[in-house]
Enzyme design. Sequence first.
Site, mmCIF file in Angstrom:
data_model
loop_
_atom_site.group_PDB
_atom_site.id
_atom_site.type_symbol
_atom_site.label_atom_id
_atom_site.label_comp_id
_atom_site.label_asym_id
_atom_site.label_seq_id
_atom_site.Cartn_x
_atom_site.Cartn_y
_atom_site.Cartn_z
ATOM 1 N N HIS A 448 0.938 -1.206 0.029
ATOM 2 C CA HIS A 448 -0.082 0.048 0.127
ATOM 3 C C HIS A 448 1.006 1.235 -0.119
ATOM 4 C CE1 HIS A 448 -3.030 -2.674 2.068
ATOM 5 N NE2 HIS A 448 -3.089 -2.777 0.766
HETATM 6 C C1 LIG Z 1 0.324 -7.836 -4.659
HETATM 7 C C2 LIG Z 1 -0.351 -6.760 -4.213
HETATM 8 C C3 LIG Z 1 -1.658 -6.952 -3.549
HETATM 9 C C4 LIG Z 1 -2.528 -5.786 -3.319
HETATM 10 N N1 LIG Z 1 -3.775 -6.187 -2.583
HETATM 11 C C5 LIG Z 1 -4.662 -5.211 -2.722
HETATM 12 C C6 LIG Z 1 -6.101 -5.524 -1.979
HETATM 13 O O1 LIG Z 1 -6.500 -6.662 -1.858
HETATM 14 N N2 LIG Z 1 -6.806 -4.370 -1.967
HETATM 15 C C7 LIG Z 1 -6.515 -3.204 -2.148
HETATM 16 O O2 LIG Z 1 -7.251 -2.201 -1.691
HETATM 17 N N3 LIG Z 1 -5.054 -2.838 -2.418
HETATM 18 C C8 LIG Z 1 -4.266 -3.850 -2.576
HETATM 19 N N4 LIG Z 1 -3.029 -3.539 -3.247
HETATM 20 C C9 LIG Z 1 -2.745 -2.113 -3.399
HETATM 21 C C10 LIG Z 1 -3.673 -1.605 -4.773
HETATM 22 O O3 LIG Z 1 -3.664 -2.472 -5.806
HETATM 23 C C11 LIG Z 1 -2.766 -0.321 -5.036
HETATM 24 O O4 LIG Z 1 -2.958 0.714 -4.106
HETATM 25 C C12 LIG Z 1 -3.587 0.412 -6.553
HETATM 26 O O5 LIG Z 1 -3.609 -0.525 -7.304
HETATM 27 C C13 LIG Z 1 -2.746 1.547 -6.749
HETATM 28 O O6 LIG Z 1 -3.280 2.303 -7.873
HETATM 29 P P1 LIG Z 1 -2.545 3.167 -9.257
HETATM 30 O O7 LIG Z 1 -3.529 3.552 -9.990
HETATM 31 O O8 LIG Z 1 -1.829 4.150 -8.031
HETATM 32 O O9 LIG Z 1 -1.248 2.300 -9.491
HETATM 33 P P2 LIG Z 1 -1.428 0.939 -10.369
HETATM 34 O O10 LIG Z 1 -2.595 0.434 -10.415
HETATM 35 O O11 LIG Z 1 0.127 0.390 -9.701
HETATM 36 O O12 LIG Z 1 -0.946 1.583 -11.854
HETATM 37 C C14 LIG Z 1 -0.063 2.025 -12.480
HETATM 38 C C15 LIG Z 1 0.151 1.591 -13.751
HETATM 39 O O13 LIG Z 1 1.145 2.404 -14.529
HETATM 40 C C16 LIG Z 1 2.015 1.896 -15.440
HETATM 41 N N5 LIG Z 1 3.302 2.592 -15.224
HETATM 42 C C17 LIG Z 1 4.243 2.889 -14.225
HETATM 43 N N6 LIG Z 1 5.143 3.440 -14.923
HETATM 44 C C18 LIG Z 1 5.124 3.804 -16.433
HETATM 45 C C19 LIG Z 1 5.818 4.082 -17.428
HETATM 46 N N7 LIG Z 1 6.846 4.826 -17.103
HETATM 47 N N8 LIG Z 1 5.284 4.118 -18.645
HETATM 48 C C20 LIG Z 1 4.013 3.713 -18.773
HETATM 49 N N9 LIG Z 1 3.188 3.076 -17.972
HETATM 50 C C21 LIG Z 1 3.837 2.972 -16.541
HETATM 51 C C22 LIG Z 1 2.075 0.483 -14.535
HETATM 52 O O14 LIG Z 1 2.521 -0.502 -15.295
HETATM 53 C C23 LIG Z 1 0.614 0.396 -14.122
HETATM 54 O O15 LIG Z 1 -0.112 -0.263 -15.178
HETATM 55 C C24 LIG Z 1 -2.123 -4.320 -3.730
HETATM 56 C C25 LIG Z 1 -1.181 -4.179 -4.355
HETATM 57 C C26 LIG Z 1 -0.337 -5.182 -4.616
HETATM 58 C C27 LIG Z 1 0.821 -4.949 -5.668
#
Ligand SMILES: Cc1cc2nc3c(=O)[nH]c(=O)nc-3n(C[C@H](O)[C@H](O)[C@H](O)COP(=O)(O)OP(=O)(O)OC[C@H]3O[C@@H](n4cnc5c(N)ncnc54)[C@H](O)[C@@H]3O)c2cc1C
Length: 508
Positions: A448
Amino acid sequence: MPGRADVIVVGAGSAGCVVTRRLVDAGVRVVLLEAGGPDANPAIHDPSRMGELWHGPEDWDFYTVPQKHAAGRRLHLPRGRVLGGSHALNGMIWVRGCPHDFDHWAELGNPGWSWNDVLPIYAAIERRSGTGATSPGPPGIEGLLDVAPNLPLHPIQQSIVDAAMQLGLEFNPDYNDGELDGVSVQQVTMRAGQRVSTWSAYAAPVTGAPNLTVRTGAVVRRLLLAGTRVTGVEFEIGNRQHRVLADQVILCAGTIGSPAILLRSGIGPADELRAVGVDVAADLPGVGTNLHDHLLCPVIFGTTRRQVEPPRPGRSVTQTHLFWRSRSGLAVPDTQPIHFSVPMYEPWMQGPEAGFSLMAGMISPESRGRVRLSGARPHDELLIDLDALADERDVDSLAASVEQCREMGRSAALAGEWGAYELYPGPGVTGEAAVRDYVRRAAITYHHQVGTCTMGVHSMAVVDPSLRAHGVNGLRIADASVMPRVTTGNTNAPSILIGERAASFVLR
Ligand SMILES: Cc1cc2nc3c(=O)[nH]c(=O)nc-3n(C[C@H](O)[C@H](O)[C@H](O)COP(=O)(O)OP(=O)(O)OC[C@H]3O[C@@H](n4cnc5c(N)ncnc54)[C@H](O)[C@@H]3O)c2cc1C
């Protein structure tokens, strides 16, 4: 591939897919750039196979620098690199957070983010089904994202709930109604035994729209700038470099990815950027700072009376959790252990194949770290430092959670009915000092990470309450990185909420 768009969205993760869908529906010309590939791996879709995704092609496979207060270990930080981002890799647990979390954000200078402000947005995101969830949205509003109780329970999960109640915790039928405390069945983003991600629910259904272009395998290296105005992005597919221009760029690359792109574009703490040879475009000292995370610590049991069968296809490895305050005077629960129907061994641990884990969980981190560049070249390693367990209060909470999990293991529901016996920390780890030492040796990420592009109006804030970057035009950031302080519970739901809010700010 158009050379120009109205909006470029960087990252097709939890938040990025939501931003994309809302803008596409409104007729905005969007280019969505995602570093990873399609979500074709069957292990993404079957909740029982979640563990197979770590270290694979869909994982960025980040590691921290050695953690001084966690026995010098480098902690693995899995992050989704695939359509769906971390929502394609995660446990799918849906936790809105609690009123205090969002009211605190608002008090920090972010009007419009209080609990009362965000509640209708949550209700509009969720499509609730099944029994157990008692906090539906207003009548007539149905969102795009399935949220359902994680049923039917594995027999060991029911006994874990019973164990918590034998310790005096109450059963909470719906922790998403603002009151988190108690033991609960998780609510999850699943339908018919399959993962639902924001890619599958929001973005995939509009991939045929004429105003949307999606590029996978597209790694954004830096923003293009004219002075302090962002004009587009530069990205690589394989070894080839490309550019696309736009009126606005929205970074949704996550808590590690978004600050990395900013820093590589010369947007960040000026002195530090110069020190690694990056030309400064905008001095924004907060970029990469305020990194914080929840932590887990394994408490693992074998059984002698009944065998814990591995979860069947379509069933999650974790189905229940609890929220608990380890000491009086806390505004919100500081612990959230999460319960697995399998033994969650760390690489240095060993034991029987069957068993279960009560993963102690600390969700009130006071330690703060940062993300930095090690050099100016795009492939130079990122230095990710959680500074995990630097603050003793974090050790207090995690150690208390470990002790509570151990006590649950000794309950009639688990020791009596299943013959549960403790494998880790193990009977040799007794006394406060030994438990605290175990916590430092065994703590891992709760996945997280947040905070590296903090929202606010102070000198270390990176975006304003409308998610516009301070001091840079044409740029918004919309992902977990903008959370000023992590919410009480898992961070997917608030990340998706941030995506919804970002889209509404662009469209208003
Ligand atoms: C193993 C795991 C288990 C988890 N379990 C839970 C759960 O059960 N419940 C819950 O609420 N939360 C959970 N989380 C946390 C939750 O998934 C994250 O907080 C949430 O997905 C974050 O969303 P985001 O949009 O910030 O980033 P992300 O969903 O990580 O999206 C970022 C995206 O940007 C892309 N990206 C990054 N850099 C670049 C670049 N330079 N060029 C192009 N693309 C890029 C990545 O590939 C990715 O697709 C978990 C996370 C993980 C990793």
